[in-house]
Write a protein that holds these residues in place. Sequence first.
Motif, mmCIF file in Angstrom:
data_model
loop_
_atom_site.group_PDB
_atom_site.id
_atom_site.type_symbol
_atom_site.label_atom_id
_atom_site.label_comp_id
_atom_site.label_asym_id
_atom_site.label_seq_id
_atom_site.Cartn_x
_atom_site.Cartn_y
_atom_site.Cartn_z
ATOM 1 N N GLY A 60 0.800 -1.211 0.000
ATOM 2 C CA GLY A 60 0.000 0.000 0.000
ATOM 3 C C GLY A 60 0.837 1.267 0.000
ATOM 4 N N SER A 61 1.870 1.316 0.833
ATOM 5 C CA SER A 61 2.697 2.521 0.923
ATOM 6 C C SER A 61 3.507 2.731 -0.346
ATOM 7 C CB SER A 61 3.628 2.436 2.136
ATOM 8 O OG SER A 61 4.504 1.315 2.032
ATOM 9 N N ILE A 62 3.969 1.636 -0.980
ATOM 10 C CA ILE A 62 4.723 1.762 -2.231
ATOM 11 C C ILE A 62 3.806 2.251 -3.351
ATOM 12 C CG2 ILE A 62 6.086 0.532 -3.960
ATOM 13 C CD1 ILE A 62 7.432 0.975 -1.209
ATOM 14 N N LEU A 63 2.596 1.702 -3.411
ATOM 15 C CA LEU A 63 1.636 2.158 -4.412
ATOM 16 C C LEU A 63 1.334 3.645 -4.227
ATOM 17 C CD1 LEU A 63 -1.214 -0.461 -4.996
ATOM 18 C CD2 LEU A 63 0.060 0.787 -6.740
ATOM 19 N N ARG A 64 1.074 4.049 -3.003
ATOM 20 C CA ARG A 64 0.736 5.451 -2.739
ATOM 21 C C ARG A 64 1.887 6.371 -3.150
ATOM 22 N NH1 ARG A 64 -2.861 8.615 -0.086
ATOM 23 N NH2 ARG A 64 -2.039 10.550 0.788
ATOM 24 N N GLN A 65 3.103 5.964 -2.851
ATOM 25 C CA GLN A 65 4.265 6.767 -3.201
ATOM 26 C C GLN A 65 4.380 6.941 -4.712
ATOM 27 O OE1 GLN A 65 8.020 5.360 -1.526
ATOM 28 N NE2 GLN A 65 9.105 6.033 -3.360
ATOM 29 N N GLN A 66 4.213 5.838 -5.453
ATOM 30 C CA GLN A 66 4.333 5.926 -6.907
ATOM 31 C C GLN A 66 3.170 6.712 -7.520
ATOM 32 O OE1 GLN A 66 5.575 2.792 -9.367
ATOM 33 N NE2 GLN A 66 6.898 1.814 -7.868
ATOM 34 N N ILE A 67 1.974 6.515 -7.008
ATOM 35 C CA ILE A 67 0.809 7.242 -7.518
ATOM 36 C C ILE A 67 0.987 8.746 -7.294
ATOM 37 C CG2 ILE A 67 -1.658 7.654 -7.153
ATOM 38 C CD1 ILE A 67 -1.896 4.618 -6.578
ATOM 39 N N LYS A 68 1.524 9.107 -6.133
ATOM 40 C CA LYS A 68 1.778 10.524 -5.831
ATOM 41 C C LYS A 68 2.769 11.108 -6.833
ATOM 42 C CE LYS A 68 3.167 13.579 -2.053
ATOM 43 N NZ LYS A 68 3.614 13.641 -0.629
ATOM 44 N N GLU A 69 3.805 10.346 -7.164
ATOM 45 C CA GLU A 69 4.819 10.817 -8.110
ATOM 46 C C GLU A 69 4.268 10.892 -9.534
ATOM 47 O OE1 GLU A 69 7.961 8.031 -7.561
ATOM 48 O OE2 GLU A 69 8.635 8.899 -5.642
ATOM 49 N N SER A 70 3.267 10.061 -9.849
ATOM 50 C CA SER A 70 2.689 10.066 -11.200
ATOM 51 C C SER A 70 1.892 11.333 -11.479
ATOM 52 C CB SER A 70 1.797 8.835 -11.408
ATOM 53 O OG SER A 70 2.560 7.648 -11.352
#
Length: 383
Positions: A60-70
């Motif tokens: 979840g935290s990795i997904l959120r981090q990448q989505i934020k960067e996208s």
Amino acid sequence: MTHTFSSASVSKFSKFLLLLILSGCPSYFLLGQNQQGQVTYTLYLVGDSGEPEIKQHPLGSILRQQIKESGANTTLVYLGDNIYPNGMPDRGHKDRLEAEEIMMAQTNWIQGLDATGIFVPGNHDWKRGKRNGLSSIKNQQEWLDSLHQKTITLLPRDGCPGPVEIPLGDKAVLVILNTQWFLHRWEKPTAGECVAGSSGEVFARLGEIFKRNDGKRIILAAHHPIATYGEHGGIFPLKQHIFPLTALSPMLYVPIPIIGSIYPFYRKWIGDYQDIAHPTYREMIASIEKVMQQYPGNIYVAGHEHALQYILKDGSYFIGSGSGSKTSFVKKKEFARVAQAVNGFVKLKIYEDGCINIGFWQVDESYREGKEIFTDTMPYGRH
């Protein structure tokens, strides 16, 4: 210093350049990272994330981090089985609070970000395909609606089959199907309750969408795969034939050869409603393939099988991303380029020229910060 190249080296390099040009996406290989074409849309795919363990899982935290960067123009598609084991119970049920916590953990991946979240129904969201499954999926929809977040929703809505069409910029379209509707044997909405209330109407509309968007990349998303090399496709490890009780408990290593093969063979040749071998499931596959084969080069994405898969078959791409919270056996064979029983997600970057970069990400105890284990480029247009 003067460099010299043999004629053989020049010939090999020329062939390499020609191959890149013909692929339709040469810029991703020839240009530096900062010189690539513009990413117009980013799509994240993760399925079967509905186990309680997802609340503490690093995914979840990795997904959120990448989505934020996208940044903007980003969508996370939850590919079904969003709540195990029986979907969202009624208010007051003893399992209601845990179901809400499981959903909250998943919605938190995009809460407050400039991204859209789309929950796709799976068989477990329909109460494992049992009676009152329609009530269960409607409960999940109502709970999501209660968040009052316009960017987070369940699609298709009201238990209807779809298809739902969502533009992704100028070169791509996301289309969503509720495949459990086709397999569900109990109460479900039909004619008069849905825009398409019969299988014939659904696939007629699906054909119209493909025809209307011919020339664009169509990404068809659902819970159930139509190509898989896992258990739902009748593929089991040798251990399952010799020690069949390990399916109930990993510690039950009781050898039962021959008899132990009955269950895997049943799943392969007869199948449950949730297996590709079942006649109803096969009928659904045939109808989807009939449309897709007329428009090669498009993509079908699904969960259901608890693994990451990438299959190239009959001119189409098939992506499996159903290992959000659990994994199960999968085998790399025939048309598979990726077949990994690891937790993770899939990331699609759609470029302004219509090409797509696909990345398979493993996120588990081995790679808590996430690791891209496979990447490929899908050229734009038919091929």
